[in-house]
Design a protein around this motif. Structure first.
Motif, PDB file in Angstrom:
ATOM      1  N   GLY A 126       4.901   1.061  -3.388  1.00  0.00           N
ATOM      2  CA  GLY A 126       5.724  -0.055  -3.842  1.00  0.00           C
ATOM      3  C   GLY A 126       6.326  -0.817  -2.676  1.00  0.00           C
ATOM      4  N   ALA A 127       6.822  -0.086  -1.675  1.00  0.00           N
ATOM      5  CA  ALA A 127       7.346  -0.735  -0.471  1.00  0.00           C
ATOM      6  C   ALA A 127       6.236  -1.445   0.285  1.00  0.00           C
ATOM      7  N   TRP A 128       5.089  -0.807   0.359  1.00  0.00           N
ATOM      8  CA  TRP A 128       3.918  -1.388   1.038  1.00  0.00           C
ATOM      9  C   TRP A 128       3.516  -2.703   0.396  1.00  0.00           C
ATOM     10  N   THR A 129       3.411  -2.704  -0.927  1.00  0.00           N
ATOM     11  CA  THR A 129       2.943  -3.915  -1.620  1.00  0.00           C
ATOM     12  C   THR A 129       3.982  -5.023  -1.593  1.00  0.00           C
ATOM     13  N   ALA A 130       5.289  -4.662  -1.563  1.00  0.00           N
ATOM     14  CA  ALA A 130       6.339  -5.683  -1.573  1.00  0.00           C
ATOM     15  C   ALA A 130       6.550  -6.273  -0.189  1.00  0.00           C
ATOM     16  N   VAL A 131       6.785  -5.436   0.809  1.00  0.00           N
ATOM     17  CA  VAL A 131       7.114  -5.924   2.148  1.00  0.00           C
ATOM     18  C   VAL A 131       5.931  -6.630   2.791  1.00  0.00           C
ATOM     19  N   PHE A 132       4.716  -6.124   2.544  1.00  0.00           N
ATOM     20  CA  PHE A 132       3.525  -6.742   3.136  1.00  0.00           C
ATOM     21  C   PHE A 132       2.846  -7.725   2.182  1.00  0.00           C
ATOM     22  N   ASN A 133       3.449  -7.956   0.996  1.00  0.00           N
ATOM     23  CA  ASN A 133       2.950  -8.962   0.032  1.00  0.00           C
ATOM     24  C   ASN A 133       1.494  -8.743  -0.347  1.00  0.00           C
ATOM     25  N   ILE A 134       1.161  -7.533  -0.782  1.00  0.00           N
ATOM     26  CA  ILE A 134      -0.233  -7.187  -1.030  1.00  0.00           C
ATOM     27  C   ILE A 134      -0.601  -7.261  -2.513  1.00  0.00           C
ATOM     28  N   GLY A 135       0.189  -6.641  -3.398  1.00  0.00           N
ATOM     29  CA  GLY A 135      -0.096  -6.750  -4.830  1.00  0.00           C
ATOM     30  C   GLY A 135      -0.096  -5.441  -5.583  1.00  0.00           C
ATOM     31  N   PRO A 136      -1.091  -4.576  -5.375  1.00  0.00           N
ATOM     32  CA  PRO A 136      -1.153  -3.346  -6.170  1.00  0.00           C
ATOM     33  C   PRO A 136      -0.207  -2.269  -5.662  1.00  0.00           C
ATOM     34  N   ALA A 137       0.255  -1.433  -6.569  1.00  0.00           N
ATOM     35  CA  ALA A 137       1.012  -0.232  -6.222  1.00  0.00           C
ATOM     36  C   ALA A 137       0.394   0.928  -6.993  1.00  0.00           C
ATOM     37  N   PHE A 138       0.693   2.152  -6.569  1.00  0.00           N
ATOM     38  CA  PHE A 138       0.061   3.326  -7.160  1.00  0.00           C
ATOM     39  C   PHE A 138       1.102   4.412  -7.378  1.00  0.00           C
ATOM     40  N   GLY A 139       0.813   5.281  -8.331  1.00  0.00           N
ATOM     41  CA  GLY A 139       1.731   6.369  -8.618  1.00  0.00           C
ATOM     42  C   GLY A 139       1.839   6.604 -10.110  1.00  0.00           C
ATOM     43  N   PRO A 140       2.480   7.697 -10.518  1.00  0.00           N
ATOM     44  CA  PRO A 140       2.554   8.038 -11.947  1.00  0.00           C
ATOM     45  C   PRO A 140       3.318   7.020 -12.780  1.00  0.00           C
ATOM     46  N   GLU A 141       4.202   6.241 -12.147  1.00  0.00           N
ATOM     47  CA  GLU A 141       4.982   5.261 -12.913  1.00  0.00           C
ATOM     48  C   GLU A 141       4.223   3.966 -13.153  1.00  0.00           C
ATOM     49  N   VAL A 142       3.122   3.777 -12.462  1.00  0.00           N
ATOM     50  CA  VAL A 142       2.341   2.547 -12.611  1.00  0.00           C
ATOM     51  C   VAL A 142       1.496   2.637 -13.874  1.00  0.00           C
ATOM     52  N   ALA A 143       1.543   1.598 -14.716  1.00  0.00           N
ATOM     53  CA  ALA A 143       0.786   1.588 -15.970  1.00  0.00           C
ATOM     54  C   ALA A 143      -0.714   1.561 -15.686  1.00  0.00           C
ATOM     55  N   ALA A 144      -1.493   1.931 -16.692  1.00  0.00           N
ATOM     56  CA  ALA A 144      -2.949   1.942 -16.534  1.00  0.00           C
ATOM     57  C   ALA A 144      -3.486   0.572 -16.171  1.00  0.00           C
ATOM     58  N   SER A 145      -2.800  -0.493 -16.589  1.00  0.00           N
ATOM     59  CA  SER A 145      -3.214  -1.857 -16.271  1.00  0.00           C
ATOM     60  C   SER A 145      -2.828  -2.266 -14.858  1.00  0.00           C
ATOM     61  N   GLY A 146      -2.049  -1.420 -14.177  1.00  0.00           N
ATOM     62  CA  GLY A 146      -1.555  -1.767 -12.849  1.00  0.00           C
ATOM     63  C   GLY A 146      -0.191  -2.430 -12.870  1.00  0.00           C
ATOM     64  N   ALA A 147       0.343  -2.686 -14.081  1.00  0.00           N
ATOM     65  CA  ALA A 147       1.652  -3.322 -14.195  1.00  0.00           C
ATOM     66  C   ALA A 147       2.759  -2.355 -13.787  1.00  0.00           C
ATOM     67  N   LEU A 148       3.836  -2.910 -13.262  1.00  0.00           N
ATOM     68  CA  LEU A 148       4.963  -2.101 -12.808  1.00  0.00           C
ATOM     69  C   LEU A 148       6.115  -2.156 -13.806  1.00  0.00           C
ATOM     70  N   SER A 149       5.778  -2.325 -15.075  1.00  0.00           N
ATOM     71  CA  SER A 149       6.790  -2.467 -16.116  1.00  0.00           C
ATOM     72  C   SER A 149       7.642  -1.221 -16.279  1.00  0.00           C
ATOM     73  N   ASN A 150       7.131  -0.051 -15.902  1.00  0.00           N
ATOM     74  CA  ASN A 150       7.880   1.204 -16.057  1.00  0.00           C
ATOM     75  C   ASN A 150       8.800   1.502 -14.879  1.00  0.00           C
ATOM     76  N   PHE A 151       8.785   0.663 -13.854  1.00  0.00           N
ATOM     77  CA  PHE A 151       9.663   0.874 -12.717  1.00  0.00           C
ATOM     78  C   PHE A 151      11.118   0.635 -13.143  1.00  0.00           C
ATOM     79  N   PRO A 152      12.056   1.387 -12.594  1.00  0.00           N
ATOM     80  CA  PRO A 152      13.477   1.133 -12.903  1.00  0.00           C
ATOM     81  C   PRO A 152      13.881  -0.280 -12.494  1.00  0.00           C
ATOM     82  N   ASP A 153      14.896  -0.801 -13.159  1.00  0.00           N
ATOM     83  CA  ASP A 153      15.354  -2.158 -12.847  1.00  0.00           C
ATOM     84  C   ASP A 153      15.775  -2.283 -11.386  1.00  0.00           C
ATOM     85  N   ALA A 154      16.451  -1.256 -10.879  1.00  0.00           N
ATOM     86  CA  ALA A 154      16.889  -1.303  -9.484  1.00  0.00           C
ATOM     87  C   ALA A 154      15.694  -1.417  -8.543  1.00  0.00           C
ATOM     88  N   ALA A 155      14.599  -0.727  -8.877  1.00  0.00           N
ATOM     89  CA  ALA A 155      13.395  -0.798  -8.039  1.00  0.00           C
ATOM     90  C   ALA A 155      12.797  -2.199  -8.079  1.00  0.00           C
TER      91      ALA A 155
END
Length: 482
Positions: free
Chosen positions: A424-453
């Motif tokens: 998430g830090a990689w994709t935000a700071v370097f303006n790349i796009g995708p993020a990975f991890g258990p919180e990332v939806a199957a579509s690649g959306a970051l809708s499950n990330f906490p609001d603070a994130a």
């Protein structure tokens, strides 16, 4: 005291232009009989009225160039204001996003990051999908202008090295700046049109081609499908590769090329280094996939080339799960994302030329250690690199790494897993796009990330897109002192 009227005037005009741009998705939804056209009408009226009123209120009859202090304020002010108004259709319209999600989506669009919180893209109105593409296209154009006009003048990240090739916004140089800006706009629009036609020739329908032409030339990565480019596998991927590369090389070089002078683009060390490093990264991943996964043939080469260029340029189009390529391949993708495209392009991240200069500086220092009395100047493109340029580059590089590290820690504190925090830090700071991890939806959306994130990532996208230093300088009390 700093006169903020010129800053407010430009921000007001750009805000009004953003509101007028809402007419395009309005017309498409009106033609489709989709009630979402009312959303764009209301949002457009609000945005145009605010922008127009601000521009009129800040009108200054004296035609002077911007001071350096005003330039710093303007660059950050534009990328704060426009995403806020660009978020209005997401708040009022069909996605019915909450404020944090709407701002995240608009910031991701304007900074051409490409991360999204919207799922089920296929079920949203075409006007809303087009609006996401327009946000990225406008953001990509804007960052080219910022990179060519403001960053060299503000001496951010060593960009003063290219000031003689670009143009100055101070004082009497402004008319020349406007002339070259028009040339860059013509190149940007022309390549976008060519990209759209190429997509249609290779099988995309006109509407998908339009949105993807916008987001390809912006190296943004928003798509019309949750599957992203996996929905268009085949020849369109080669088209995307060509135009992602074109979008991430210096636009001033393409302007010279189309004006009948091809020599600068062939000799540009950024361009040559960028193409070389793309080739090396692609070869490494292709060979790794052949050995580890028995992936052979044209499809393996096409997928690898597409994903390498997509991450390298910061476009971030998805094409399946790159984690399935294996840890070494993902490490290559991670590294190229932290390098980015060329300066003066819509490409993201730290930029090729800074790595090239740092490698030359390291080489020069090693030679000095071997021969203490030897004078070993650092040269780039045949010109000596001044100490001021080196210091600016080292400052920016340090700020990027520190911001990346702090962002990882901050995202971890919001409850995200370590892998999601890092990517998430990689994709935000370097303006790349995708993020990975258990919180990332199957579509690649970051809708499950906490609001603070999401708020933190929105801040990271802003900092990364404006190369951090130009934003942080506003926090220094001395900056505001007369």
């Amino acid at each position: 005291m700093t006169d903020l009227r010129p800053v407010g005037y430009v921000i007001g005009l750009l805000t009004a232009v953003l509101g007028l741009a809402m007419a395009a998705p309005l017309l498409f939804d009106l033609f489709d009989g989709n009630g979402e056209w009312k959303t764009f009408l209301q949002a457009g009226v609000i945005t145009v009225i605010f922008g127009g009123t601000m521009a009129v209120a800040c009108t200054n009859r004296e035609t002077r160039g911007l001071t350096i202090r005003q330039s710093f304020i303007l660059t950050t002010g534009v990328w704060v204001t426009l995403p806020l108004f660009g978020a209005i259709p997401f708040l009022m319209g069909e996605p019915n996003l909450r404020l944090v999600d709407a701002v995240f989506e608009a910031m991701s669009g304007m900074t051409t990051t490409g991360a999204t919180v919207i799922e089920g893209l296929e079920f949203h109105s075409y006007g809303m999908l087009l609006w996401r593409g327009i946000l990225q296209w406008l953001g990509g154009l804007g960052i080219v202008i910022v990179a060519m006009i403001f960053l060299p003048v503000m001496r951010v990240g060593g960009m003063q090295f290219f000031q003689s090739e670009g143009f100055d916004t101070l004082g009497k140089a402004l008319p020349r700046a406007l002339d070259i800006a028009k040339g860059l706009l013509n190149i940007y629009v022309g390549l976008t049109i060519l990209c759209g036609f190429a997509y249609m020739i290779t099988g995309m329908d006109g509407r998908n081609a339009l949105v993807h032409a916008f987001t390809t030339m912006a190296t943004g990565g928003f798509s019309t499908s949750d599957a992203s480019f996996a929905a268009f596998a085949g020849p369109p991927q080669y088209v995307a590769v060509v135009f992602m590369i074109l979008a991430s090389i210096p636009f001033i070089r393409m302007l010279q090329f189309f004006q009948g002078d091809p020599e600068p683009i062939w000799k540009d060390q950024q361009v040559r280094g960028y193409l070389l490093w793309i080739s090396i990264a692609t070869a490494l991943v292709v060979v790794y996939r052949m050995i580890r996964l028995d992936h052979y043939g044209e499809y393996a080469f096409r997928e690898t080339l597409f994903n390498v260029v997509s991450i390298f340029s910061g476009t971030g189009f998805g094409d399946g799960d790159i984690l399935a390529y294996g840890p070494f391949a993902f490490a290559v993708f991670f590294c190229v994302g932290a390098i980015g495209g060329c300066s003066g392009s819509t490409g993201c991240s730290i930029k090729i030329f800074r790595y090239q200069i740092m490698l030359r500086a390291i080489s020069a220092q090693i030679r000095r250690l071997l021969s203490p009395h030897r004078v070993v100047p650092v040269r780039y493109e045949g010109r000596p690199v001044s100490e001021g340029v080196m210091n600016s580059i080292m400052l920016l590089f340090t700020c990027f790494i520190l911001t990346f590290g702090l962002m990882i820690v901050a995202l971890s504190l919001t409850g995200l897993s370590f892998f999601a925090s890092v990517t998430g830090a990689w994709t935000a700071v370097f303006n790349i796009g995708p993020a990975f991890g258990p919180e990332v939806a199957a579509s690649g959306a970051l809708s499950n990330f906490p609001d603070a994130a999401k708020w933190l990532m929105s801040l990271g996208m802003l900092l990364g897109r404006l190369e951090i230093v130009s934003c942080l300088v506003l926090l220094v009390p001395r900056f505001w002192a007369d």
